[in-house]
Design an enzyme around this catalytic site. Structure first.
Site, PDB file in Angstrom:
ATOM      1  CG  HIS A  89      42.121  27.399  42.105  1.00  0.00           C
ATOM      2  ND1 HIS A  89      43.300  27.726  42.744  1.00  0.00           N
ATOM      3  CD2 HIS A  89      41.706  28.523  41.478  1.00  0.00           C
ATOM      4  CE1 HIS A  89      43.579  29.001  42.516  1.00  0.00           C
ATOM      5  NE2 HIS A  89      42.633  29.509  41.748  1.00  0.00           N
ATOM      6  NE  ARG A 134      39.491  33.508  37.936  1.00  0.00           N
ATOM      7  CZ  ARG A 134      38.263  33.740  38.400  1.00  0.00           C
ATOM      8  NH1 ARG A 134      37.283  33.956  37.535  1.00  0.00           N
ATOM      9  NH2 ARG A 134      38.011  33.747  39.690  1.00  0.00           N
ATOM     10  CG  HIS A 139      48.326  35.030  40.274  1.00  0.00           C
ATOM     11  ND1 HIS A 139      48.229  33.828  39.595  1.00  0.00           N
ATOM     12  CD2 HIS A 139      47.104  35.236  40.831  1.00  0.00           C
ATOM     13  CE1 HIS A 139      47.013  33.339  39.731  1.00  0.00           C
ATOM     14  NE2 HIS A 139      46.308  34.161  40.469  1.00  0.00           N
ATOM     15  CG  ASN A 157      41.635  45.523  43.258  1.00  0.00           C
ATOM     16  OD1 ASN A 157      41.500  44.716  42.339  1.00  0.00           O
ATOM     17  ND2 ASN A 157      42.822  45.942  43.645  1.00  0.00           N
ATOM     18  NE  ARG A 167      33.095  34.772  44.091  1.00  0.00           N
ATOM     19  CZ  ARG A 167      32.186  34.345  44.966  1.00  0.00           C
ATOM     20  NH1 ARG A 167      30.924  34.653  44.780  1.00  0.00           N
ATOM     21  NH2 ARG A 167      32.547  33.602  45.989  1.00  0.00           N
TER      22      ARG A 167
END
Length: 742
Positions: free
Chosen positions: A475, A415, A632, A69, A445
């Site tokens: 996204h 992703r 999440h 992190n 990213r």
């Protein structure tokens, strides 16, 4: 297991402070600085590593996570702050009122504090506990001759041939990638080869250095294969290891024959990764993203990590080489790059030091004897991951790839995993002449290189690949399958809060909604076609999409609760998010609170809102849950006069999500699915094991179980509920029948 409904509300639970930090700035009393708020999240993860009630290797895992992190934070956020300061000369202020100079000073100070805490925890608690449990780090300077002989064989047999030392002539330094581990070697300049190396400068006494990049192919944790002996030669079972840098450092002289090594120290650099594509000048997005990746490999160094005992000569040489000041130098008395601890967490033979397995459960809504299309046609399917398996989502796309009645598949990929079965299914579908369209977000990213690879592979197979949207990141998580059925065209849709990654689906807490609802399918198709066609979606009846309508819809829903409360009705908002940063949304929540709306926010990471401030946010409660699975999911429930409008979303409440990304905000219309999500939301507010309550000053206090009360662990209860639901699944017996050929 005690029923959730029998537990006391978490608001009555006892709280305990973990110590004051100067985490927030009071220049503007409404907002907390986002960077410092994120660092407090990493502090909560670090507290998990300090929790002695957890199995030892789980504590080690959490320490590895804090290291990962912090790496990403320094790359992106510290790097970004430095760039902003250079462009604005430090005059720019954030919503909390802090200047860029103030932010950088406070952020780097806090990063140093966290690094010191990591070091103390590892050296004083975890490493000694690991050794007592049979996992021993070997000191090659103090070990038995037999162990040293084994280490020498492994170095000469497995390591030496891979490494390539690079002598530095005329101070020409090699281009080193960020976050790679390296050794800096200081060589005696007075010997024969040293005189040759410095001949051009006619200075035989000049300091001479060499660099050894350790690369990523060699294991960082090197097992010492010594049977029945520990580092002192005593008979003992367990796992003995040496770190790669220690192994190379001990035998470093063999890499420089004829030279005298007078110093060898590990170091690690972090480069600025806050480099985005200038899309106004990028005619070729694919080529532009490859240039971005190359730019990151050469970007400014924003952190230099060295060992605390590094010699002054090597320290000064590295600081001068990378042009960093003292504030950017992190000196550690523990291994650099704590992500290596993941290797220890995965060791075989130490299951007793890890959490008991919580395997994902089968959903009772999915009949294994039927196609996914039949299961979804029977009613909306709600999956709560990772307690319930992600396999139905993968299975749906795989079935669609071979189903002759499927005409088209449309999917957004943000992703994916390294060997993605979903990408493979899309390729197979295209090869079978189905109409397949994939929006691949090349600007995701740290996944740019992988997404470029997938995009090219899919294009070669005939998939229509769209490389995201100019100026925005795509996204949203949606897959649309168009199928011809006797009654006509039917759209089967998956909406999710997480990525199409079957690996992280076992590690992240997310939600999937599988539906063939006509209205949602029509909206999803309109949304998808607008993205691929660079147009505005027309007449979305149920979905809200960023950056067009999501912000407005969210503010309308908050305002609706505010008006109901002012009219004397009961009004409530309950939300589960990863981050709450957007000032317009925060101000709307403050107005709702002032009107008497009860607001319960479960924000895993950054929260810039201040709860419990008199006359501002009295009715707002903020908690954060940090447990074995990364929280999440984005889910929100508006009471709406008792009718309860529940939504799942890909978007956090941040300016980037609401204004600069393509996101979806999806209503859950099925009553049973709504009830499950509302129960899940409330369960987290009963957690007395891994929940933290936020105070008005931005501090977090761990909620503890009141006396004579059984503790509640939300994730454990969600797992148990999934187990209980799976057991209720109807078993169908299918007898074998004699075939015609028998």
């Amino acid at each position: 297991m005690t029923n959730v409904s029998e537990q006391n509300d978490a608001s009555t639970a006892k709280v305990v402070s973990v110590g004051k930090t100067d985490a927030v700035d009071a220049t503007d009393p409404r907002f907390i600085n986002r960077e410092l708020a994120w660092l407090e999240f990493n502090q909560r993860v670090l507290e998990q590593a300090s929790d002695e009630s957890l199995p030892l290797l789980e504590r080690v895992k959490f320490l590895a996570i804090t290291g990962s992190n912090l790496d990403e934070f320094v790359m992106v956020r510290v790097g970004g702050l430095r760039l902003q300061r250079e462009r604005s000369q430090g005059r720019q202020r954030d919503p909390s009122g802090m200047t860029l100079d103030q932010q950088l000073d406070r952020v780097l100070k806090r990063c140093h504090e966290l690094t010191s805490q990591q070091e103390k925890l590892l050296n004083e608690e975890l490493l000694p506990a690991l050794e007592r449990s049979g996992i021993r780090r070997v000191d090659l300077n103090r070990c038995d001759d037999r162990v040293l002989e084994t280490a020498a064989k492994q170095f000469h047999g497995d390591v030496q041939a891979v490494l390539s030392p690079q002598a530095l002539h005329d101070r020409q330094f090699p281009m080193l990638p960020g976050l790679g581990l390296n050794l800096c070697v200081q060589l005696q300049p007075g010997d024969e080869l040293g005189r040759v190396a410095s001949k051009a400068k006619h200075e035989t006494e000049e300091q001479q250095f060499a660099i050894i990049p350790l690369g990523r192919t060699l294991p960082r944790i090197v097992a010492l294969r010594v049977s029945n002996a520990n580092q002192r030669g005593e008979s003992e079972s367990g796992f003995a290891y040496v770190l790669l840098e220690d192994l190379v450092g001990h035998f470093v002289g063999t890499l420089f024959p004829g030279r005298q090594v007078i110093g060898c120290e590990p170091f690690r650099i972090t480069r600025n990764a806050d480099i985005e594509l200038r899309e106004d000048g990028a005619g070729d997005l694919l080529g532009g993203m490859e240039e971005v990746l190359e730019s990151r490999r050469q970007s400014q160094v924003v952190r230099l990590e060295i060992h605390a005992e590094t010699t002054e000569d090597i320290r000064n040489f590295l600081m001068d080489t990378f042009d960093v000041d003292q504030q950017a130098v992190f000196s550690n008395r523990c291994p650099l790059d704590l992500t290596c601890l993941w290797s220890l967490h995965g060791l075989r033979g130490f299951d007793q030091l890890r959490d008991a397995a919580w395997p994902p459960q089968a959903s009772p809504q999915i009949d294994p004897g039927q196609s996914m299309f039949s299961s979804i046609a029977g009613g909306d399917v709600m999956l709560i991951h990772p307690f319930e398996s992600f396999d139905p989502v993968v299975r749906l796309i795989e079935e669609a790839s071979s189903d002759p009645d499927v005409l088209a598949i449309k999917q957004i990929l943000y992703r994916t995993s390294r060997n993605s079965p979903i990408v493979s299914a899309l390729v197979r579908a295209a090869e079978r002449d189905k109409y397949v369209t994939a929006i691949v977000e090349l600007k995701a990213r740290f996944d740019e290189a992988r997404n470029i690879e997938w995009a090219r592979e899919m294009e070669q197979a005939g998939v229509q690949v769209i490389y995201g949207i100019r100026g925005l990141k795509t996204h949203a998580k949606v897959c649309i399958i168009v199928r011809r059925e006797p009654q006509g065209i039917v759209r089967y849709v998956h909406f999710g809060t997480g990525n199409y990654n079957e690996v992280t689906a076992n590690l992240y807490s997310d939600v999937s909604l599988l539906t063939c609802d006509d209205a949602l399918g029509a909206d999803a198709t309109s949304f998808f076609n607008a993205v691929t066609g660079a147009s505005q979606p027309q007449n979305l009846q149920h979905l809200a999409a960023a950056p067009l309508t999501l912000r407005r819809r969210l503010l309308e829903l908050i305002d609706g609760e505010t008006k109901r409360s002012r009219q004397g009705q009961r009004a409530e908002i309950t939300a589960k998010l990863n981050a709450l940063v957007d000032t317009e949304v925060i101000d709307a929540l403050y107005r709702a609170s002032q009107a008497g709306v009860r607001i319960k926010l479960n924000v895993r990471g950054i929260c810039c809102l201040r709860p419990g401030v008199p006359n501002l946010s009295d009715t707002i409660e903020v908690i954060s849950v940090v447990d074995r699975f990364l929280e999440h999911a984005r889910v929100v429930d508006f009471r709406h006069g008792g009718e309860h409008q529940v939504f799942v979303s890909s978007a956090d409440w941040m300016p980037r999500n609401l204004d600069r990304r393509v996101e979806l905000f999806v209503p859950v219309t099925d009553p049973k699915c709504r009830t499950r999500l509302r129960d899940m939301l409330q369960l987290y507010f009963r957690d007395t094991r891994n929940a933290w309550r936020m105070d008005a000053d931005g501090q977090y206090h761990r909620i503890t179980t009141p006396p004579n009360t059984e503790s509640v662990r939300a994730q454990e209860l969600l797992h148990q509920q999934a187990v209980d639901r799976s057991r209720k699944q109807t078993t169908r017996f299918q007898p074998h029948r004699r075939s015609q050929s028998d």
